[in-house]
Design a protein around this motif. Sequence first.
Motif, short mmCIF file in Angstrom:
data_model
loop_
_atom_site.label_atom_id
_atom_site.label_comp_id
_atom_site.label_asym_id
_atom_site.label_seq_id
_atom_site.Cartn_x
_atom_site.Cartn_y
_atom_site.Cartn_z
N LEU A 484 0.84 -1.20 0.00
CA LEU A 484 0.00 0.00 0.00
C LEU A 484 0.87 1.24 0.00
CD1 LEU A 484 -2.66 -1.00 2.71
CD2 LEU A 484 -2.75 -1.41 0.25
N SER A 485 0.31 2.34 -0.47
CA SER A 485 1.03 3.61 -0.41
C SER A 485 1.04 4.12 1.03
CB SER A 485 0.36 4.64 -1.32
OG SER A 485 -0.91 5.01 -0.79
N GLY A 486 1.87 5.15 1.29
CA GLY A 486 1.95 5.71 2.63
C GLY A 486 0.62 6.24 3.12
N GLY A 487 -0.09 6.95 2.26
CA GLY A 487 -1.39 7.48 2.64
C GLY A 487 -2.41 6.39 2.90
N GLN A 488 -2.38 5.33 2.08
CA GLN A 488 -3.31 4.22 2.28
C GLN A 488 -3.03 3.51 3.60
OE1 GLN A 488 -2.49 2.10 -1.36
NE2 GLN A 488 -4.27 2.98 -2.42
N ARG A 489 -1.76 3.32 3.93
CA ARG A 489 -1.41 2.69 5.21
C ARG A 489 -1.93 3.52 6.37
NH1 ARG A 489 3.62 1.64 2.63
NH2 ARG A 489 4.63 3.35 3.75
N GLN A 490 -1.76 4.85 6.27
CA GLN A 490 -2.23 5.71 7.35
C GLN A 490 -3.75 5.63 7.51
OE1 GLN A 490 -0.61 6.96 9.57
NE2 GLN A 490 1.35 7.81 8.94
N ARG A 491 -4.47 5.57 6.40
CA ARG A 491 -5.93 5.51 6.49
C ARG A 491 -6.39 4.17 7.07
NH1 ARG A 491 -8.33 9.74 3.75
NH2 ARG A 491 -6.98 10.89 2.31
N VAL A 492 -5.71 3.09 6.71
CA VAL A 492 -6.04 1.79 7.31
C VAL A 492 -5.77 1.83 8.82
CG1 VAL A 492 -5.36 -0.65 7.43
CG2 VAL A 492 -5.69 0.43 5.21
N ALA A 493 -4.66 2.48 9.22
CA ALA A 493 -4.34 2.58 10.65
C ALA A 493 -5.38 3.42 11.38
CB ALA A 493 -2.95 3.18 10.82
N ILE A 494 -5.87 4.48 10.73
CA ILE A 494 -6.91 5.30 11.34
C ILE A 494 -8.21 4.50 11.47
CG2 ILE A 494 -8.35 7.35 11.05
CD1 ILE A 494 -5.91 8.71 9.73
N ALA A 495 -8.53 3.73 10.44
CA ALA A 495 -9.72 2.87 10.50
C ALA A 495 -9.58 1.85 11.63
CB ALA A 495 -9.92 2.15 9.17
N ARG A 496 -8.39 1.31 11.82
CA ARG A 496 -8.14 0.38 12.94
C ARG A 496 -8.44 1.05 14.27
NH1 ARG A 496 -1.97 -1.19 13.56
NH2 ARG A 496 -2.41 -2.63 11.86
N ALA A 497 -8.05 2.33 14.40
CA ALA A 497 -8.28 3.05 15.64
C ALA A 497 -9.76 3.38 15.84
CB ALA A 497 -7.45 4.34 15.65
N LEU A 498 -10.48 3.57 14.74
CA LEU A 498 -11.88 4.00 14.83
C LEU A 498 -12.86 2.86 14.97
CD1 LEU A 498 -11.90 6.82 12.10
CD2 LEU A 498 -11.91 7.12 14.59
N VAL A 499 -12.47 1.64 14.56
CA VAL A 499 -13.42 0.54 14.50
C VAL A 499 -13.98 0.16 15.88
CG1 VAL A 499 -11.82 -1.41 14.77
CG2 VAL A 499 -13.83 -1.66 13.29
N GLY A 500 -13.24 0.48 16.93
CA GLY A 500 -13.72 0.19 18.28
C GLY A 500 -14.60 1.28 18.86
N LYS A 501 -14.93 2.29 18.03
CA LYS A 501 -15.77 3.42 18.47
C LYS A 501 -15.23 4.04 19.77
CE LYS A 501 -19.96 1.68 16.24
NZ LYS A 501 -19.27 0.60 15.50
N PRO A 502 -14.01 4.57 19.72
CA PRO A 502 -13.38 5.09 20.94
C PRO A 502 -13.96 6.43 21.36
CG PRO A 502 -12.00 5.57 19.04
CD PRO A 502 -13.14 4.73 18.53
N LYS A 503 -13.73 6.79 22.62
CA LYS A 503 -14.07 8.12 23.12
C LYS A 503 -12.96 9.11 22.76
CE LYS A 503 -16.32 6.17 27.28
NZ LYS A 503 -17.67 6.13 26.75
N LEU A 504 -11.72 8.61 22.79
CA LEU A 504 -10.55 9.45 22.56
C LEU A 504 -9.76 8.90 21.38
CD1 LEU A 504 -8.56 11.72 23.49
CD2 LEU A 504 -7.50 10.01 24.97
N LEU A 505 -9.46 9.76 20.39
CA LEU A 505 -8.67 9.36 19.23
C LEU A 505 -7.34 10.11 19.29
CD1 LEU A 505 -8.33 7.92 16.48
CD2 LEU A 505 -9.44 9.91 15.42
N VAL A 506 -6.23 9.37 19.34
CA VAL A 506 -4.90 9.96 19.44
C VAL A 506 -4.16 9.71 18.13
CG1 VAL A 506 -2.71 9.96 20.66
CG2 VAL A 506 -4.84 9.63 21.93
#
Length: 580
Positions: A484-506
């Motif tokens: 994947l490209s750098g931007g695609q990797r970052q978006r997958v990582a952000i999706a990983r962080a969001l999938v748990g429906k967190p209260k705090l996103l770092v």
Amino acid sequence: MTSIYQKFFARSKRKSAAVVACLLLAGFLEMVGLGAMLPLFKVVIQSGQQDETVLGRYTLELLSFLGIPAQILPLTGVVVAALILKTLVGFFAQTYADMAANEVSTNFRRELLAKVFNARWGYLVSRKSGTIANALSDEASRAGDAYSAAARLIANSIKSGIYFLVAVLISYKLAIAGLAIGGIMFFGFAWIIRMSRTAGDRQTQATSQLVSHVSDAMGNLKAIKAMDRQDHFVRLFRRSIDSLRAAIRRQVILRQIRTVSTDIVISIMFGAGFFISITFFDVAFTDLIVMALVTGQAATTWRMLQDQLQNLAELESAFIAADRLIGEFEDVAEHRAGTRVPTLATACEFQDVTFAHVEQPVVKNVSFTIPANQITVLQGPSGAGKTTLIDLLLGLYRPDSGRILVDGVDLDEISTAEWRGAIGYVPQELTLLHSTVRENITLGNDAITDAEVYEALELAGARGFVDALPDGLDEQVGEMGGRLSGGQRQRVAIARALVGKPKLLVLDEVTSALDPETERAICENVTGLQSAFTIVAITHRPIWASVADTLYQMQEGTLTRLPVPRESDEGDVGLRAKNA
């Protein structure tokens, strides 16, 4: 050695007790079989003659009590039945022991993983990952083999004791001869056992060092190949490889020396015993046959005992190393005393927080607020302490002084598991699993549905490119996400962080390695998330100031609040104004 055996069998108590019980039963059956051979030989060779040995008399009394006549066919049946049952029980015992050995390896891996993930963050960053990887693979496997060798050693020890008892019941001379053989083999070859133990230690150390080097190299593989420095790494590995080869070669040589020497000693002792028995003690031919049989079996058992003792000496260092590593991680377990369930309706607040790494101050009397459902941006140069500040918020470190509050509740009073379960984190050192897009987002959590994965991808602005992949969610991303490209990797990582429906996103420097256009697109996505999440972004890139609700500058461990610009430093219209 006693403590080692205690540790061996403490790791599989129930199976170990069953193994020892089966081995004792097998030993008893073997003694019955050998005891029945004595009257059988008397019947065959000297018909009608009574057996004069203690074992023979006891065996005949037992057979008489059971209603078995002292005749060829019944006695042969008893011998065959006893030996077959002994073999079957021994088979069951050894199979059970091997299952217990597998359980030992499995338990080592489970315990070590649990201790690693429960250890303090400060300790984890000081350990080589290769050491842990080696313990989970090589050391855990060899620890199981060590357990199996210990079980076999106990089995042969029981057999040796049975043969000695049989020898005593037949002839004290035979018992003395058996002890002499055992003593010579045990004490005469003790130096080989010591050298084998040393070679095993060196093998464990060399393997651990080699795996650590390889783990480090694989993490930097692209840079190594790009600069054509692989030959330098091969030379770095060579010392560990040569040490490992030398250790294994020494073990092979020592095994062969002991095997040959043992066979020579057994041959000499057997010949000398035969000559002395015939010449000086006038031993009856039938008794001589039984004595030869018992002595031969005892000698074989002694040799097997030596085999397992040497094998255990080679393997025990792996068991000790894995057990010690588990103990080390147990000693640095993370402090988790809090029990309260966290909320994040108002704000996170730092009150005069100070923290130092190895007596070097990193955060100095910092006080600031992270409002809920807003974007808080922490700017500053590398090494200013931004990431450490967030590590404190995540509970990875504890402040040396001051307090961290979540909706007015001290972080020490909040359940660590509950708090971290409410956090979505995208680290600066972004690495993806060599697996599918789905696996990289769920991280193995089967409870997360594809619908939730797609929702997270949508929020991260990654749904479009994932849908365009040939296999969609099942697409393999390659080593560290290299396909994947750098931007695609970052978006997958952000999706990983969001999938748990967190209260705090770092977000920790999530765009530091991206081109301006991709960085701008990700910032736009983040701006659209603030109504649903409390967002903290760590960055030194100026564009993030334009999306901030609250902006802080970190400099040499201190924090200063800055006014939020509505235009970026490049003169572009601020992203917040654009989105509005």
